[in-house]
Design a protein around this motif. Sequence first.
Motif, PDB file in Angstrom:
ATOM      1  N   ARG A 103       0.888  -1.159   0.000  1.00 15.13           N
ATOM      2  CA  ARG A 103       0.000   0.000   0.000  1.00 15.13           C
ATOM      3  C   ARG A 103       0.923   1.205   0.000  1.00 15.13           C
ATOM      4  O   ARG A 103       1.882   1.278   0.778  1.00 15.13           O
ATOM      5  CB  ARG A 103      -0.924   0.033   1.223  1.00 15.13           C
ATOM      6  N   GLY A 104       0.646   2.143  -0.885  1.00 12.31           N
ATOM      7  CA  GLY A 104       1.551   3.255  -1.111  1.00 12.31           C
ATOM      8  C   GLY A 104       1.915   4.062   0.122  1.00 12.31           C
ATOM      9  O   GLY A 104       3.086   4.336   0.370  1.00 12.31           O
ATOM     10  N   ASP A 105       0.914   4.447   0.910  1.00  7.91           N
ATOM     11  CA  ASP A 105       1.216   5.295   2.071  1.00  7.91           C
ATOM     12  C   ASP A 105       2.002   4.535   3.133  1.00  7.91           C
ATOM     13  O   ASP A 105       2.930   5.081   3.718  1.00  7.91           O
ATOM     14  CB  ASP A 105      -0.047   5.932   2.644  1.00  7.91           C
ATOM     15  N   ASP A 106       1.657   3.269   3.360  1.00  2.00           N
ATOM     16  CA  ASP A 106       2.395   2.483   4.360  1.00  2.00           C
ATOM     17  C   ASP A 106       3.824   2.215   3.901  1.00  2.00           C
ATOM     18  O   ASP A 106       4.771   2.319   4.687  1.00  2.00           O
ATOM     19  CB  ASP A 106       1.674   1.161   4.641  1.00  2.00           C
ATOM     20  N   ASP A 107       3.992   1.870   2.620  1.00  2.00           N
ATOM     21  CA  ASP A 107       5.344   1.629   2.122  1.00  2.00           C
ATOM     22  C   ASP A 107       6.170   2.912   2.133  1.00  2.00           C
ATOM     23  O   ASP A 107       7.358   2.887   2.486  1.00  2.00           O
ATOM     24  CB  ASP A 107       5.308   1.022   0.717  1.00  2.00           C
ATOM     25  N   ALA A 108       5.579   4.055   1.781  1.00  7.93           N
ATOM     26  CA  ALA A 108       6.308   5.324   1.839  1.00  7.93           C
ATOM     27  C   ALA A 108       6.752   5.620   3.276  1.00  7.93           C
ATOM     28  O   ALA A 108       7.886   6.057   3.507  1.00  7.93           O
ATOM     29  CB  ALA A 108       5.449   6.465   1.292  1.00  7.93           C
ATOM     30  N   TRP A 109       5.876   5.349   4.237  1.00  6.82           N
ATOM     31  CA  TRP A 109       6.192   5.544   5.657  1.00  6.82           C
ATOM     32  C   TRP A 109       7.382   4.664   6.067  1.00  6.82           C
ATOM     33  O   TRP A 109       8.302   5.118   6.750  1.00  6.82           O
ATOM     34  CB  TRP A 109       4.959   5.215   6.488  1.00  6.82           C
ATOM     35  N   ASN A 110       7.370   3.407   5.620  1.00  7.05           N
ATOM     36  CA  ASN A 110       8.443   2.471   5.957  1.00  7.05           C
ATOM     37  C   ASN A 110       9.753   2.831   5.253  1.00  7.05           C
ATOM     38  O   ASN A 110      10.826   2.730   5.848  1.00  7.05           O
ATOM     39  CB  ASN A 110       8.016   1.040   5.632  1.00  7.05           C
ATOM     40  N   ILE A 111       9.685   3.256   4.004  1.00  7.58           N
ATOM     41  CA  ILE A 111      10.883   3.703   3.288  1.00  7.58           C
ATOM     42  C   ILE A 111      11.479   4.912   4.002  1.00  7.58           C
ATOM     43  O   ILE A 111      12.693   5.003   4.197  1.00  7.58           O
ATOM     44  CB  ILE A 111      10.546   4.053   1.819  1.00  7.58           C
ATOM     45  N   ALA A 112      10.627   5.833   4.411  1.00 11.42           N
ATOM     46  CA  ALA A 112      11.085   7.043   5.101  1.00 11.42           C
ATOM     47  C   ALA A 112      11.788   6.708   6.411  1.00 11.42           C
ATOM     48  O   ALA A 112      12.740   7.389   6.795  1.00 11.42           O
ATOM     49  CB  ALA A 112       9.915   7.995   5.342  1.00 11.42           C
ATOM     50  N   GLN A 113      11.341   5.663   7.086  1.00 13.93           N
ATOM     51  CA  GLN A 113      11.997   5.238   8.331  1.00 13.93           C
ATOM     52  C   GLN A 113      13.446   4.834   8.052  1.00 13.93           C
ATOM     53  O   GLN A 113      14.356   5.212   8.782  1.00 13.93           O
ATOM     54  CB  GLN A 113      11.238   4.069   8.963  1.00 13.93           C
ATOM     55  N   ILE A 114      13.647   4.063   6.984  1.00  9.28           N
ATOM     56  CA  ILE A 114      15.011   3.654   6.627  1.00  9.28           C
ATOM     57  C   ILE A 114      15.830   4.870   6.210  1.00  9.28           C
ATOM     58  O   ILE A 114      16.986   5.020   6.622  1.00  9.28           O
ATOM     59  CB  ILE A 114      14.993   2.586   5.512  1.00  9.28           C
ATOM     60  N   LEU A 115      15.250   5.752   5.423  1.00  7.21           N
ATOM     61  CA  LEU A 115      15.964   6.951   4.993  1.00  7.21           C
ATOM     62  C   LEU A 115      16.390   7.793   6.196  1.00  7.21           C
ATOM     63  O   LEU A 115      17.547   8.221   6.279  1.00  7.21           O
ATOM     64  CB  LEU A 115      15.098   7.778   4.040  1.00  7.21           C
ATOM     65  N   CYS A 116      15.497   8.020   7.130  1.00  7.25           N
ATOM     66  CA  CYS A 116      15.838   8.789   8.336  1.00  7.25           C
ATOM     67  C   CYS A 116      16.982   8.116   9.098  1.00  7.25           C
ATOM     68  O   CYS A 116      17.919   8.790   9.548  1.00  7.25           O
ATOM     69  CB  CYS A 116      14.620   8.930   9.249  1.00  7.25           C
TER      70      CYS A 116
END
Length: 188
Positions: A163-176
């Motif tokens: 799901r786009g919003d959940d995956d974006a949230w998870n990607i952002a966690q790794i990026l941070c």
Amino acid sequence: MARSLDVILVVDLESTCWKGSPPPEQTSEIIEIGLCTVDLGTLTRTEKRSFLVKPVQSEISDFCTELTTLTPDMFADAGTLADAGKILKKEYRSKDRLWASWGDYDRRQFERVCKDLCVGYPFGPSHLNVKSLFAAATGIGHEVGLDGAYKQLGLELKGTHHRGDDDAWNIAQILCRLLKTMRIGGNA
């Protein structure tokens, strides 16, 4: 206008898909744009949002619904890709900000679908491939999927994978996490 490095827009797309090749007369197109904003001052995720995009060149297959949980009836009131692009440009200044995704698929898919539909590309020229950054920063020697990266970090994905919003949230966690490590030194 100068590039603004106050926020990174982390994007994850979901597109129409099939178990095999697309049926005749259909092509893979964007049906969800997931967005998570990352504040570069604090290296925190500040917003999570989903834009549903009504498909015009394809139908949502049973396989696509199984993978993403997106059903055809969810798109009755969905906007167009052009509508989503306008919001990204106006509310998130997407033309002036760095945007990121897990791999190059999202960038290439955005470019192709915008061209196919004669819709303006909503981003500027700067894209950050977090998948490649993760592989380089951790020294694993190859790129891995988002779930593989989470396993390597000993973390658990939040929400619904694909799901786009959940995956974006998870990607952002790794990026941070990667950016924090770069700022202070040490392990991811």
